[in-house]
Design an enzyme around this catalytic site. Sequence first.
Site, PDB file in Angstrom:
ATOM      1  N   GLU A  73      18.777  22.645   4.763  1.00  0.00           N
ATOM      2  CA  GLU A  73      19.413  21.355   5.059  1.00  0.00           C
ATOM      3  C   GLU A  73      19.431  20.432   3.845  1.00  0.00           C
ATOM      4  OE1 GLU A  73      21.045  20.642   7.752  1.00  0.00           O
ATOM      5  OE2 GLU A  73      20.546  22.564   8.661  1.00  0.00           O
TER       6      GLU A  73
ATOM      7  N   ASP B 232      22.091  28.220   1.836  1.00  0.00           N
ATOM      8  CA  ASP B 232      21.161  29.350   1.957  1.00  0.00           C
ATOM      9  C   ASP B 232      20.659  29.776   0.582  1.00  0.00           C
ATOM     10  OD1 ASP B 232      21.276  29.471   4.687  1.00  0.00           O
ATOM     11  OD2 ASP B 232      22.560  31.245   4.801  1.00  0.00           O
TER      12      ASP B 232
END
EC number: 3.4.24.84
Length: 451
Positions: A307, A391
């Site tokens: 995030e 990611d």
Amino acid sequence: MSSLDADTVLLSILFLVVIENALEIYISLRQVKVYQTALKVPAELKSHMGEDTFHKARKYGLDQEKFGIFKAVVMDVALLCMELYIGLIAVLWQLSVQVVDKLQWDSKNEIIVSCVFVLISNVLSTFKGLPFKIYKIFVLEETHGFNKQTARFFAWDQLKGFLVTQVLMIPITAAIIFIVQRGGDNFFIWLWIFTGVISLVLLTLYPIFIAPLFDKYTPLEKGALRQSIEDLAASLKFPLTKLFVVEGSKRSSHSNAYFYGLWNSKRIVLFDTLLLNKGKPDDSELSEEEKGKGCTDEEVLAVLGHELGHWKLGHVTKNIIIMQVHLFLMFLVFGNVFKYPPFYVAMGFQPGTRPILVGLLIVFTYVLAPYNALMNFAMTILSRRFEYQADEFAFKLGFAEQLGQALIKLNVDNLGFPVYDWLYSTWNHSHPTLLQRLNRLKELKEEKKLN
């Protein structure tokens, strides 16, 4: 202006509605076929996902998709086409004028009539959607073990949601009408600036003042997890000011995490369902099905690393800029075509009656429908690209294993089905599938070894 023009407009709108929904339903039916035929756990997940969980996820996905198709046929095709054909918008507008007259207000004041129109339309929309919402929560979600709402909680939640929506929408509606009436030939520029400012204000105020009306937010207790999150934020120079846990388990057992806030005041929110055993040191108060669910502290950190990657890589800012350009183009088109008389006659209005709010609805929802579909698809593709980048960011922070484990655990806990039709996934998914993300993490590990 001939009636033929209005008939052509109406038929064109009905055609667009049917074609757009037919495409969505076709794509959904492709995924239904996958749910019905994909009966084996993918090899990559055999050590993480049992046959029983796999088939629960398959059944959950199948039920969701069938419900979505049924709702689209009833609400978005049959009911909407009927409403357009009978001119329901014009009927509601006339009803709004009558209500204003009965209240002895000025029915020639378009701002007042528009505000009443919004209220009446929202009441109708709420009651139309209520049976589907009740079925989804108390039948579909309940059947698959996700619903945690009581009937009383649901009713109070819906009432609060409706009231908050009106408190926000009615003044915004009044401001939009005022700007169009007083903004001159370039009113669309002022309208764009206004909506941009309102968007930023709501982004800032919603989590602080509105979200707590619906869910309980408490500061994350001091301990190893809080310290680790603060250390991670500090290492990335993320201006963390608050760290909350939201009691999402009262609503659903689905889990999530997000951050919000503008400039140098950011807050992180963790769903209690994201934390192992809801973050409780003693699991005796949990049900048997809740025990052992959620992520370990290391996996929560990996999720937050992802995030925070969105923030560090500027994804939020890029999305805001793209949406502002998108809004500007839409308001530009609106400013140039909203006075076209057949639009209103097609909706059932008498010649000469052209409410600004109805014009906005027609242009944004129907005239720009093909553009909106393409824009949504482009944003879906961009979102998947951003997810891969986030990611990779978490991977570079050293969370390779933990992120992969967290993705699998969240997918299993939320009964996410790991197999998707390629067209369905391409068109609908703002995130890559679980298998795609795990494969990408595997590629990153191999690249790291080679380097």
